[in-house]
Scaffold this active site. Structure first.
Site, short mmCIF file in Angstrom:
data_model
loop_
_atom_site.label_atom_id
_atom_site.label_comp_id
_atom_site.label_asym_id
_atom_site.label_seq_id
_atom_site.Cartn_x
_atom_site.Cartn_y
_atom_site.Cartn_z
N THR A 121 0.86 -1.18 0.00
CA THR A 121 0.00 0.00 0.00
C THR A 121 0.90 1.23 0.00
O THR A 121 1.64 1.48 0.96
CB THR A 121 -0.91 0.00 1.25
OG1 THR A 121 -1.65 -1.22 1.23
CG2 THR A 121 -1.85 1.19 1.26
N PHE A 152 -6.24 -6.38 -1.23
CA PHE A 152 -7.38 -6.12 -0.34
C PHE A 152 -7.65 -7.26 0.63
O PHE A 152 -8.68 -7.27 1.30
CB PHE A 152 -8.64 -5.86 -1.19
CG PHE A 152 -8.48 -4.71 -2.13
CD1 PHE A 152 -8.64 -3.40 -1.68
CD2 PHE A 152 -8.14 -4.90 -3.46
CE1 PHE A 152 -8.47 -2.31 -2.54
CE2 PHE A 152 -7.97 -3.83 -4.33
CZ PHE A 152 -8.14 -2.53 -3.87
N ALA A 255 -20.38 -1.84 16.01
CA ALA A 255 -19.70 -0.95 16.96
C ALA A 255 -18.80 -1.81 17.83
O ALA A 255 -19.00 -3.01 17.95
CB ALA A 255 -20.74 -0.25 17.82
N GLY A 256 -17.78 -1.21 18.42
CA GLY A 256 -16.87 -2.01 19.25
C GLY A 256 -15.83 -1.13 19.92
O GLY A 256 -16.15 -0.04 20.40
N CYS A 263 -3.16 -2.05 8.95
CA CYS A 263 -3.56 -1.28 7.76
C CYS A 263 -4.39 -0.04 8.07
O CYS A 263 -3.95 1.07 7.80
CB CYS A 263 -4.32 -2.18 6.79
SG CYS A 263 -3.25 -3.43 6.06
N LYS A 266 -2.75 3.17 9.94
CA LYS A 266 -1.69 3.86 9.19
C LYS A 266 -2.20 4.38 7.85
O LYS A 266 -1.78 5.44 7.38
CB LYS A 266 -0.46 2.96 9.01
CG LYS A 266 -0.57 1.92 7.91
CD LYS A 266 0.78 1.27 7.61
CE LYS A 266 0.67 0.09 6.67
NZ LYS A 266 0.14 0.35 5.34
N LYS A 323 -7.68 -8.58 15.69
CA LYS A 323 -8.90 -9.24 15.24
C LYS A 323 -8.71 -10.74 15.38
O LYS A 323 -7.58 -11.20 15.56
CB LYS A 323 -9.23 -8.84 13.80
CG LYS A 323 -8.17 -9.28 12.79
CD LYS A 323 -8.48 -8.79 11.41
CE LYS A 323 -9.42 -9.74 10.74
NZ LYS A 323 -9.58 -9.46 9.31
N ARG A 330 -0.16 -5.42 15.63
CA ARG A 330 0.11 -4.03 15.26
C ARG A 330 -1.13 -3.16 15.51
O ARG A 330 -2.22 -3.48 15.04
CB ARG A 330 0.54 -3.96 13.78
CG ARG A 330 1.94 -4.54 13.57
CD ARG A 330 2.37 -4.54 12.12
NE ARG A 330 1.80 -5.63 11.36
CZ ARG A 330 2.14 -5.93 10.09
NH1 ARG A 330 3.06 -5.19 9.49
NH2 ARG A 330 1.59 -6.92 9.47
P1 NAD Z 1 5.08 -7.37 6.88
O1 NAD Z 1 5.81 -6.44 7.77
O2 NAD Z 1 4.38 -8.56 7.46
O3 NAD Z 1 6.10 -7.95 5.78
C1 NAD Z 1 7.00 -7.18 5.08
C2 NAD Z 1 8.23 -8.03 4.76
O4 NAD Z 1 9.08 -7.31 3.86
C3 NAD Z 1 9.07 -8.38 5.97
O5 NAD Z 1 9.25 -9.78 6.06
C4 NAD Z 1 10.42 -7.67 5.70
O6 NAD Z 1 11.52 -8.36 6.21
C5 NAD Z 1 10.42 -7.64 4.19
N1 NAD Z 1 11.32 -6.65 3.57
C6 NAD Z 1 11.51 -5.35 3.91
N2 NAD Z 1 12.40 -4.78 3.07
C7 NAD Z 1 12.79 -5.72 2.18
C8 NAD Z 1 13.67 -5.73 1.07
N3 NAD Z 1 14.33 -4.63 0.70
N4 NAD Z 1 13.82 -6.89 0.39
C9 NAD Z 1 13.16 -8.00 0.75
N5 NAD Z 1 12.30 -8.04 1.80
C10 NAD Z 1 12.10 -6.93 2.51
O7 NAD Z 1 4.06 -6.48 6.04
P2 NAD Z 1 2.62 -6.90 5.47
O8 NAD Z 1 1.61 -6.85 6.53
O9 NAD Z 1 2.79 -8.13 4.65
O10 NAD Z 1 2.34 -5.65 4.51
C11 NAD Z 1 3.04 -5.46 3.31
C12 NAD Z 1 2.34 -4.36 2.53
O11 NAD Z 1 1.03 -4.77 2.15
C13 NAD Z 1 2.14 -3.07 3.29
O12 NAD Z 1 2.27 -2.00 2.41
C14 NAD Z 1 0.71 -3.15 3.79
O13 NAD Z 1 0.14 -1.90 4.02
C15 NAD Z 1 0.05 -3.86 2.63
N6 NAD Z 1 -1.15 -4.61 2.97
C16 NAD Z 1 -1.19 -5.35 4.11
C17 NAD Z 1 -2.32 -6.11 4.41
C18 NAD Z 1 -2.38 -6.92 5.68
O14 NAD Z 1 -3.47 -7.38 6.03
N7 NAD Z 1 -1.28 -7.13 6.38
C19 NAD Z 1 -3.41 -6.11 3.54
C20 NAD Z 1 -3.33 -5.35 2.36
C21 NAD Z 1 -2.19 -4.62 2.09
#
Ligand code: NAD
Length: 432
Positions: A121, A152, A255-256, A263, A266, A323, A330
């Protein structure tokens, strides 16, 4: 197709596993050696229902592998996903340092044409930034395209969400890249899942706008809950009555104790910042964020209604994760509630089916108990924080025998007032 996923976290790992299940060859790259070592030993570093089975199946069939070798991973693929973290910076903007690093690595090691996909994102304009960084790091001129394909999925149902996505959003500006994306997502085309092809900037906005809309619904209902408490209405009944209206729909009307997780908080803040930078005052989202911050603190007065002096009293929590069905801590509302309770001098004990290890890293002086009932021993109040299925039904007798006082504060409106009161509990929920 040959696909590399950079970043093997909650998103990258699921995307990799699911694309492998669709028959693609996947290489997952991460800079976290411990994580990759675990994966290579068959240990899944996060809790996500069903993920282990999918990964195991595809490892056996040699469609998914894990590495820290950047050169190997980047040269392996026709398509490279950026799925690294984009956490919040101190100034509330999205921190793009991992994106920038990964883009530089791609440029450095790229050997032929590739489609680079922003799955993380990222604020509007990031695809351009990635393009620029990759170009600057190329050793010789090589053609490539950048695409925006926001994700998503929801933690806890990530596999199902990815495999049965309501829609795939693809922001592109090159016909060649579009062809690659159509081939990558052929399974979705065959099952008539909507693929929304748009320009790159619109795709980047769609992700923030979607999360912000969902967060808005939550804060809206939390504010309705406050009014319900004042006038003696029931927010659950109000939500039911609203949700049957097809223009509104029933989802995200609970509500909660406020939204948390990796996500919504931030992304809402980053969207406000993005708007501000572009001279748009995002008033509605500022209110959404403010209501949410207040809501996370709204359980303490309810607990104090039942236990006026918390000093030295034991308060037991059911649930810690933001959840159910995830171990992600986080921005979990539990963090706020626990700090408030500790500031009042209460002793906090907690049980969560999977989030204990992550919670331990963020909390001090909390007694972590591995049993849903054991945690209630001599407690003055039970606080339901995360609505895991196993908390939905419980033995009233057993709980009453264990607790010092039969007090329950329900942050998720899971229980029935009449039932619990009849069973002899003092019970407070949200907006009812
Ligand atoms: P996360 O922190 O679980 O995973 C990120 C990974 O990237 C980590 O393992 C980290 O070591 C690795 N990383 C960082 N820099 C790197 C590099 N240069 N090379 C290789 N690996 C590297 O994050 P996440 O929750 O999976 O979220 C990832 C993205 O997806 C974010 O932008 C988040 O906003 C978006 N997103 C998350 C969700 C969710 O439910 N978690 C849903 C939709 C979108």
């Amino acid at each position: 197709m040959k696909v590399t996923i950079i970043g093997t976290g909650y998103v990258g790992l699921v995307v990799g596993a699911c694309l492998a299940d669709m028959g693609h060859e996947i290489m997952c790259l991460d800079i976290d050696k411990k994580k990759i070592d675990k994966l290579n030993k068959g240990i899944i570093p996060i809790y996500e229902p069903g993920l282990k089975t999918v990964i195991k199946r595809n490892e056996t069939d040699k469609r998914i592998s894990f590495t820290t070798d950047k050169e190997k991973a980047i040269q392996f693929a026709e398509i490279i996903f950026l799925a690294v973290g984009t956490p919040q910076r101190k100034d509330n903007k999205a921190d793009l340092k991992y994106i920038k690093q990964a883009a530089a690595d791609i440029g450095k090691y790229m050997n032929d044409y590739k489609v680079i996909i922003n799955k993380s994102t990222v604020p509007v304009g990031t695809a351009e930034l990635v393009r620029k960084i990759v170009k600057e790091n190329l050793k010789k001129p090589i053609d490539f395209d950048v695409v925006s394909n926001p994700e998503f999925l929801r933690e806890g149902s990530a596999i199902k969400d990815f495999m049965n996505a309501d829609r795939i959003v693809i922001g592109y500006d090159s016909e060649k890249a579009k062809t690659y994306m159509e081939k990558l997502y052929k399974t979705y085309v065959r099952t008539f899942r909507p693929i929304v092809f748009v320009d790159i900037k619109s795709a980047e906005i769609i992700k923030y706008a979607s999360n912000s809309m969902l967060a808005t619904r939550i804060s809206f209902m939390n504010e309705i809950a406050r009014l319900c408490e004042k006038v003696g209405a029931d927010v659950k009944k109000v939500a039911a009555g609203m949700g049957f209206d097809k223009r509104i729909g029933p989802r995200f009307l609970q509500a909660g104790i406020g939204y948390g997780g990796s996500c919504f908080p931030k992304d809402v803040r980053a969207f406000i910042e993005m708007a501000r930078e572009n001279k748009v005052d995002f008033k509605i989202l500022k209110a959404v964020e403010e209501i949410n911050e207040e809501q996370k603190k709204s359980l303490l007065p309810k607990i104090k209604k039942l236990v006026p002096n918390l000093k030295g009293k034991k308060i037991a929590l059911w649930g810690l994760a933001f959840k159910p069905k995830t171990d992600d801590m986080r921005e979990a509302p539990s963090l706020v509630i626990i700090k408030q309770l500790q500031a009042e001098g209460a002793k906090v004990a907690a049980f969560d089916p999977v989030a204990k290890e992550n919670a331990k890293k963020l909390l001090k002086d909390v007694e972590f108990i591995d049993d849903q009932y054991e945690v209630l021993k001599d407690a003055h109040c039970l606080v339901l924080v995360t609505e895991w299925d196993e908390f939905r039904n419980f033995s009233y007798e057993r709980v009453k025998q264990l607790m010092k006082q039969p007090n329950i504060v329900d942050g998720r409106n899971v229980y029935d007032h009449e039932d619990l009161e009849e069973a002899g509990f003092n019970y407070i929920s949200v907006g009812r």
